[in-house]
Design an enzyme around this catalytic site. Structure first.
Site, mmCIF file in Angstrom:
data_model
loop_
_atom_site.group_PDB
_atom_site.id
_atom_site.type_symbol
_atom_site.label_atom_id
_atom_site.label_comp_id
_atom_site.label_asym_id
_atom_site.label_seq_id
_atom_site.Cartn_x
_atom_site.Cartn_y
_atom_site.Cartn_z
ATOM 1 N N ASP A 13 -2.888 7.119 7.473
ATOM 2 C CA ASP A 13 -2.195 6.754 6.229
ATOM 3 C C ASP A 13 -1.154 7.778 5.787
ATOM 4 O O ASP A 13 -0.891 7.950 4.601
ATOM 5 C CB ASP A 13 -3.213 6.529 5.083
ATOM 6 C CG ASP A 13 -4.224 5.464 5.433
ATOM 7 O OD1 ASP A 13 -3.858 4.538 6.179
ATOM 8 O OD2 ASP A 13 -5.373 5.565 4.970
ATOM 9 N N GLY A 15 1.975 7.540 6.338
ATOM 10 C CA GLY A 15 3.251 6.869 6.055
ATOM 11 C C GLY A 15 3.971 6.472 7.338
ATOM 12 O O GLY A 15 5.197 6.317 7.355
ATOM 13 N N LYS A 16 3.189 6.251 8.399
ATOM 14 C CA LYS A 16 3.778 5.913 9.710
ATOM 15 C C LYS A 16 4.631 4.655 9.640
ATOM 16 O O LYS A 16 5.738 4.597 10.169
ATOM 17 C CB LYS A 16 2.656 5.724 10.759
ATOM 18 C CG LYS A 16 1.847 6.984 11.014
ATOM 19 C CD LYS A 16 0.676 6.733 11.945
ATOM 20 C CE LYS A 16 -0.426 5.895 11.357
ATOM 21 N NZ LYS A 16 -1.170 6.524 10.251
ATOM 22 N N GLY A 40 -3.381 -0.018 8.667
ATOM 23 C CA GLY A 40 -2.607 -0.723 7.648
ATOM 24 C C GLY A 40 -1.334 0.071 7.469
ATOM 25 O O GLY A 40 -1.369 1.177 6.945
ATOM 26 N N HIS A 41 -0.244 -0.434 7.976
ATOM 27 C CA HIS A 41 1.033 0.291 7.929
ATOM 28 C C HIS A 41 1.945 -0.388 6.915
ATOM 29 O O HIS A 41 2.349 -1.542 7.098
ATOM 30 C CB HIS A 41 1.689 0.323 9.324
ATOM 31 C CG HIS A 41 0.891 1.123 10.313
ATOM 32 N ND1 HIS A 41 1.272 1.311 11.616
ATOM 33 C CD2 HIS A 41 -0.272 1.809 10.168
ATOM 34 C CE1 HIS A 41 0.378 2.077 12.226
ATOM 35 N NE2 HIS A 41 -0.577 2.373 11.374
ATOM 36 N N THR A 131 -13.857 0.537 9.160
ATOM 37 C CA THR A 131 -13.177 -0.531 8.435
ATOM 38 C C THR A 131 -13.859 -1.887 8.692
ATOM 39 O O THR A 131 -13.439 -2.892 8.133
ATOM 40 C CB THR A 131 -11.700 -0.635 8.885
ATOM 41 O OG1 THR A 131 -11.680 -0.895 10.291
ATOM 42 C CG2 THR A 131 -10.933 0.642 8.591
ATOM 43 N N GLN A 225 -3.789 5.270 13.003
ATOM 44 C CA GLN A 225 -4.739 6.292 12.551
ATOM 45 C C GLN A 225 -4.054 7.668 12.569
ATOM 46 O O GLN A 225 -2.865 7.737 12.375
ATOM 47 C CB GLN A 225 -6.031 6.285 13.400
ATOM 48 C CG GLN A 225 -6.899 5.054 13.179
ATOM 49 C CD GLN A 225 -6.429 3.810 13.920
ATOM 50 O OE1 GLN A 225 -6.239 3.852 15.130
ATOM 51 N NE2 GLN A 225 -6.247 2.718 13.220
ATOM 52 N N VAL A 414 10.452 10.715 -0.097
ATOM 53 C CA VAL A 414 10.259 10.950 -1.537
ATOM 54 C C VAL A 414 9.888 9.670 -2.295
ATOM 55 O O VAL A 414 10.050 9.589 -3.501
ATOM 56 C CB VAL A 414 11.514 11.607 -2.158
ATOM 57 C CG1 VAL A 414 11.705 13.014 -1.621
ATOM 58 C CG2 VAL A 414 12.772 10.758 -1.912
ATOM 59 N N GLY A 415 9.389 8.685 -1.565
ATOM 60 C CA GLY A 415 8.981 7.428 -2.186
ATOM 61 C C GLY A 415 8.703 6.412 -1.099
ATOM 62 O O GLY A 415 9.062 6.632 0.068
HETATM 63 P P1 GDP Z 1 0.350 4.445 7.473
HETATM 64 O O1 GDP Z 1 -0.976 3.850 7.790
HETATM 65 O O2 GDP Z 1 0.511 5.812 8.052
HETATM 66 O O3 GDP Z 1 1.507 3.553 7.791
HETATM 67 O O4 GDP Z 1 0.360 4.672 5.884
HETATM 68 P P2 GDP Z 1 -0.164 3.612 4.775
HETATM 69 O O5 GDP Z 1 0.813 2.517 4.657
HETATM 70 O O6 GDP Z 1 -1.579 3.255 5.009
HETATM 71 O O7 GDP Z 1 -0.194 4.538 3.501
HETATM 72 C C1 GDP Z 1 0.934 5.199 3.036
HETATM 73 C C2 GDP Z 1 1.195 4.730 1.595
HETATM 74 O O8 GDP Z 1 2.111 5.596 0.991
HETATM 75 C C3 GDP Z 1 1.831 3.361 1.536
HETATM 76 O O9 GDP Z 1 1.442 2.739 0.348
HETATM 77 C C4 GDP Z 1 3.324 3.673 1.516
HETATM 78 O O10 GDP Z 1 4.079 2.653 0.888
HETATM 79 C C5 GDP Z 1 3.329 4.914 0.692
HETATM 80 N N1 GDP Z 1 4.386 5.897 0.998
HETATM 81 C C6 GDP Z 1 4.946 6.235 2.181
HETATM 82 N N2 GDP Z 1 5.775 7.273 2.030
HETATM 83 C C7 GDP Z 1 5.752 7.599 0.714
HETATM 84 C C8 GDP Z 1 6.386 8.609 -0.064
HETATM 85 O O11 GDP Z 1 7.132 9.445 0.429
HETATM 86 N N3 GDP Z 1 6.085 8.633 -1.398
HETATM 87 C C9 GDP Z 1 5.234 7.741 -1.971
HETATM 88 N N4 GDP Z 1 5.009 7.853 -3.276
HETATM 89 N N5 GDP Z 1 4.616 6.787 -1.265
HETATM 90 C C10 GDP Z 1 4.868 6.727 0.060
HETATM 91 P P1 IMO Z 2 -3.702 3.798 9.757
HETATM 92 O O1 IMO Z 2 -3.071 3.407 11.069
HETATM 93 C C1 IMO Z 2 -7.035 5.742 7.737
HETATM 94 C C2 IMO Z 2 -10.972 5.391 9.606
HETATM 95 C C3 IMO Z 2 -12.026 4.574 8.889
HETATM 96 C C4 IMO Z 2 -13.280 5.295 9.343
HETATM 97 C C5 IMO Z 2 -12.958 5.674 10.775
HETATM 98 C C6 IMO Z 2 -13.479 4.691 11.809
HETATM 99 O O2 IMO Z 2 -3.411 2.873 8.644
HETATM 100 O O3 IMO Z 2 -3.420 5.237 9.445
HETATM 101 P P2 IMO Z 2 -12.883 2.211 12.532
HETATM 102 O O4 IMO Z 2 -12.596 0.989 11.738
HETATM 103 O O5 IMO Z 2 -11.755 2.653 13.391
HETATM 104 O O6 IMO Z 2 -14.173 2.100 13.285
HETATM 105 O O7 IMO Z 2 -13.105 3.368 11.438
HETATM 106 O O8 IMO Z 2 -11.530 5.712 10.865
HETATM 107 N N1 IMO Z 2 -9.703 4.671 9.869
HETATM 108 C C7 IMO Z 2 -8.574 4.905 9.212
HETATM 109 N N2 IMO Z 2 -8.308 5.719 8.171
HETATM 110 N N3 IMO Z 2 -6.031 5.026 8.300
HETATM 111 C C8 IMO Z 2 -6.271 4.228 9.356
HETATM 112 O O9 IMO Z 2 -5.269 3.620 10.029
HETATM 113 C C9 IMO Z 2 -7.583 4.108 9.835
HETATM 114 N N4 IMO Z 2 -8.179 3.393 10.822
HETATM 115 C C10 IMO Z 2 -9.456 3.764 10.835
HETATM 116 O O10 IMO Z 2 -11.840 4.629 7.494
HETATM 117 O O11 IMO Z 2 -13.432 6.501 8.616
HETATM 118 MG MG MG Z 3 -2.611 3.019 6.792
#
Ligand code: GDP
Ligand code: IMO
Ligand code: MG
Length: 425
Positions: A13, A15-16, A40-41, A131, A225, A414-415
Site C-alpha cells: 500500500d 502507492g504503487k 488493491g492498487h 485478506t 504487496q 503529494v496527493g
Molecule cells: P498500492 O497498493 O501500493 O497501490 O497502494 P494503495 O492504493 O493500497 O494505497 C495507497 C493509498 O494512498 C491510496 O488510497 C492512494 O490513492 C493514496 N495515495 C497515493 N499516493 C498518495 C500521496 O502522495 N498522498 C496521499 N494523501 N495519498 C496518496
Molecule cells: P498491495 O498490492 C497490504 C497482507 C495481508 C496479510 C498478509 C497475507 O495493495 O500493496 P494474503 O491475503 O496475501 O494471504 O495476506 O499480507 N497483504 C497486503 N497488505 N497491501 C497488499 O497489497 C497486501 N496483500 C496482502 O494483510 O497481512
Molecule cells: Mg494496496
C-alpha cells in the site's frame, strides 16, 4: 535495458497503483508479476478513483498494453468484477484489446478461499491476517503441482479437472476443519467468469515479454504487496505467498535478470501495515490514529484499518539491498504536514544491542526502534507542482533519507491524484 520494475519497499500500500499510472505513458507494456486480488492498487485522475486488484495499473492509457503475468494468481470472479466495473466507467477492455492474460497464471478456485478462511479461523489469535482471497492455498497448489492454470480453461476436460481439485479441497476441509461450507453460488459465478476470460487474449507471457524486449519495446513490471511481505525475506510467517522482490519479476514474467533496468522502489513518508505480524515502528496510540485518519489508512481491498508508524530505515535499507533499487519514490509526504516533529527509526535496540539491520527472529523478539527526531513542516503540500515550492524542512527530510539510503528520491508524491507528482532529479 528493457524491463524496469516498480515495487513496494514496506508492507504494501505504498502507492504503487498511483505511480504506475503516472509512469505508464512512458511504457509499451505494464506487466503484473505476482500476487493476486489480495492487492488493491488505487489511482485517481480527472476526479475519478479506481481500485485495481488484478488488472495492471497501466490500463487507462491507449498506447500501453497490460499483461497479467504467469506469477499472478487470478480469481476469475474478481477479475470479471474489475472488467465489468471498468466497462461501466467507459473503459471496455475487450473492445480496446489492451489486456493480455498469461496462460501459466494459476487460478483461484472458490474452495481455495474456503481453505484460506478455515485456516485463519483455526489459527485464532496467531492468524496471519490474510485478506482471505485464497492466495496462500492457491500458491500451495501451484508449488504442490496440483494447480489449475488459465490455459487449462481451453481444455475439453477443464470441468473434470476443476471437479477433481475441488473434491480434494472439500475432503481436506472436512478432515481438517470438520466443515466444508456452501460455495454453490461462487462456483456458478466462477464458471460465468471463466467464459469472459476466454474472450481475452491468452498468451505465453514469457514469449510475449521477450518479444517485446527484442523489438525494443519498453516494459514496466508492476509488483504487488511489499518487500516486507515477501515469502522468503519478509516478516515470515506474517507474509504473503509470493516473491514480491525484483527476483519475482524474473520468475513471474519469464525474463532473465540481465534484462532488468531501473528498479523503482516506492515507500511512504511514514509506514503502514495491514494484518498481523511485527511492525517495529508502530504507533499503537493517538498519534498513530491521527496518521491513520489524515492518511485515510484503510485497506483498499478489505477496508481494514491499517496499522501506522514512523519510517523504518533498517527495513528500507534491507528492501533496497534485496531489490537492487536504483530510484526511490516517496509518497504521502502531504500526510505529515502539520506534525511539529516527525521521527525516523535509524537503528533497533535488540536485546540491549544497537543494530541497523533486520534480525532473524523479529517475530518472537520485538526490536525497539531507535528514533531520530526531525523537524516537521506545516505547509499544505497538495497543491505543489514545482520543486521550488517544496518547503525547506521537507527538502531536509528528503536529503536525510537519500543520505541514509544511498539512493536518489526521484519522485515525490503529494496527493492521490496523478497530477500530484513531482520529478525531483
Ligand atoms: P498500492 O497498493 O501500493 O497501490 O497502494 P494503495 O492504493 O493500497 O494505497 C495507497 C493509498 O494512498 C491510496 O488510497 C492512494 O490513492 C493514496 N495515495 C497515493 N499516493 C498518495 C500521496 O502522495 N498522498 C496521499 N494523501 N495519498 C496518496
Ligand atoms: P498491495 O498490492 C497490504 C497482507 C495481508 C496479510 C498478509 C497475507 O495493495 O500493496 P494474503 O491475503 O496475501 O494471504 O495476506 O499480507 N497483504 C497486503 N497488505 N497491501 C497488499 O497489497 C497486501 N496483500 C496482502 O494483510 O497481512
Ligand atoms: Mg494496496
Amino acid at each position: 535495458m528493457a524491463v524496469d520494475v516498480l515495487l513496494g519497499l514496506q508492507w504494501g500500500d505504498e502507492g504503487k497503483g498511483k505511480i504506475v499510472d503516472v509512469l505508464s505513458p512512458d511504457y509499451d507494456l505494464i506487466a503484473r508479476f505476482q500476487g493476486g486480488p489480495n492487492a488493491g492498487h488505487t489511482l485517481e485522475f480527472d476526479g475519478k478513483k479506481f481500485v485495481l486488484n488484478t488488472i495492471p495499473s497501466g490500463i487507462f492509457f491507449n498506447n500501453t498494453l497490460n499483461l497479467i503475468g504467469n506469477g499472478v494468481v487470478i480469481d476469475p470472479i474478481t477479475l470479471k468484477r474489475e472488467i465489468d466495473k471498468l466497462k461501466d466507467a467507459g473503459h471496455d477492455l475487450l473492445a480496446k484489446k489492451n489486456l493480455l492474460i498469461a496462460k501459466k497464471a494459476h487460478l483461484i478456485l472458490p474452495t481455495h478461499q474456503l481453505l484460506d478462511a478455515a485456516s485463519e479461523k483455526k489459527m485464532g489469535e496467531g492468524k496471519i491476517g490474510s485478506t482471505l482471497k485464497g492466495i496462500g492455498p492457491t500458491y500451495m497448489d501451484k508449488t504442490g503441482r496440483n494447480g489449475l492454470r488459465v490455459g487449462d480453461i481451453l481444455l475439453p476436460d477443464f470441468k473434470e479437472r476443476y471437479q477433481k481439485l475441488t473434491d480434494k479441497h472439500t475432503s481436506m476441509l472436512q478432515a481438517l476443519y470438520g466443515e466444508v461450507g456452501d460455495f454453490s453460488e461462487r462456483e456458478a459465478a466462477f464458471f460465468e467468469a471463466i467464459e469472459l476470460i476466454k474472450k481475452f487474449e491468452l498468451v505465453d507471457s514469457e514469449h510475449y515479454v521477450n518479444n517485446c524486449i527484442k523489438t525494443g519495446k519498453k516494459v514496466l513490471a508492476e509488483g504487488a504487496q511489499g518487500t516486507m511481505l515477501d515469502i522468503d525475506f519478509g516478516s515470515y510467517p506474517f507474509v504473503t505467498s509470493s516473491n514480491t522482490t525484483t527476483a519475482g519479476a524474473c520468475t513471474g514474467l519469464g525474463i532473465a535478470p540481465q534484462q532488468i533496468g531501473e528498479v523503482i522502489g516506492i515507500f511512504k513518508a511514514y509506514c503502514t501495515r495491514v494484518g498481523s505480524g511485527p511492525f517495529p515502528t508502530e504507533l499503537d496510540n493517538e498519534l498513530g490514529e491521527e496518521l491513520r485518519q489524515i492518511g485515510h489508512e484503510f485497506g483498499a481491498t478489505t477496508g481494514r484499518p491499517r496499522r501506522t508508524g514512523w519510517i523504518d530505515l533498517p527495513a528500507l535499507k534491507y528492501a533496497i539491498m534485496l531489490n537492487g533499487v536504483t530510484q526511490l519514490v516517496m509518497t504521502k509526504a502531504d500526510v505529515l504536514s502539520g506534525f511539529e516533529k516527525i521521527y525516523a527509526c535509524t537503528h533497533y535496540n535488540y536485546q540491549g544491542e544497537i543494530i541497523d539491520y533486520m534480525p532473524y527472529d523479529i517475530c518472537t523478539i520485538k526490536p525497539e526502534p531507535v528514533l531520530k527526531e526531525i523537524d516537521g513542516w506545516n505547509e499544505d503540500l497538495t497543491g505543489i507542482r514545482e520543486i521550488a515550492e517544496i518547503p525547506q524542512k521537507l527538502a531536509n527530510y528528503i536529503t536525510f533519507l537519500e543520505k541514509e539510503l544511498d539512493v536518489p528520491v526521484k519522485y515525490l508524491s503529494v496527493g492521490p491524484d496523478r497530477v500530484q507528482t513531482l520529478v525531483l532529479h
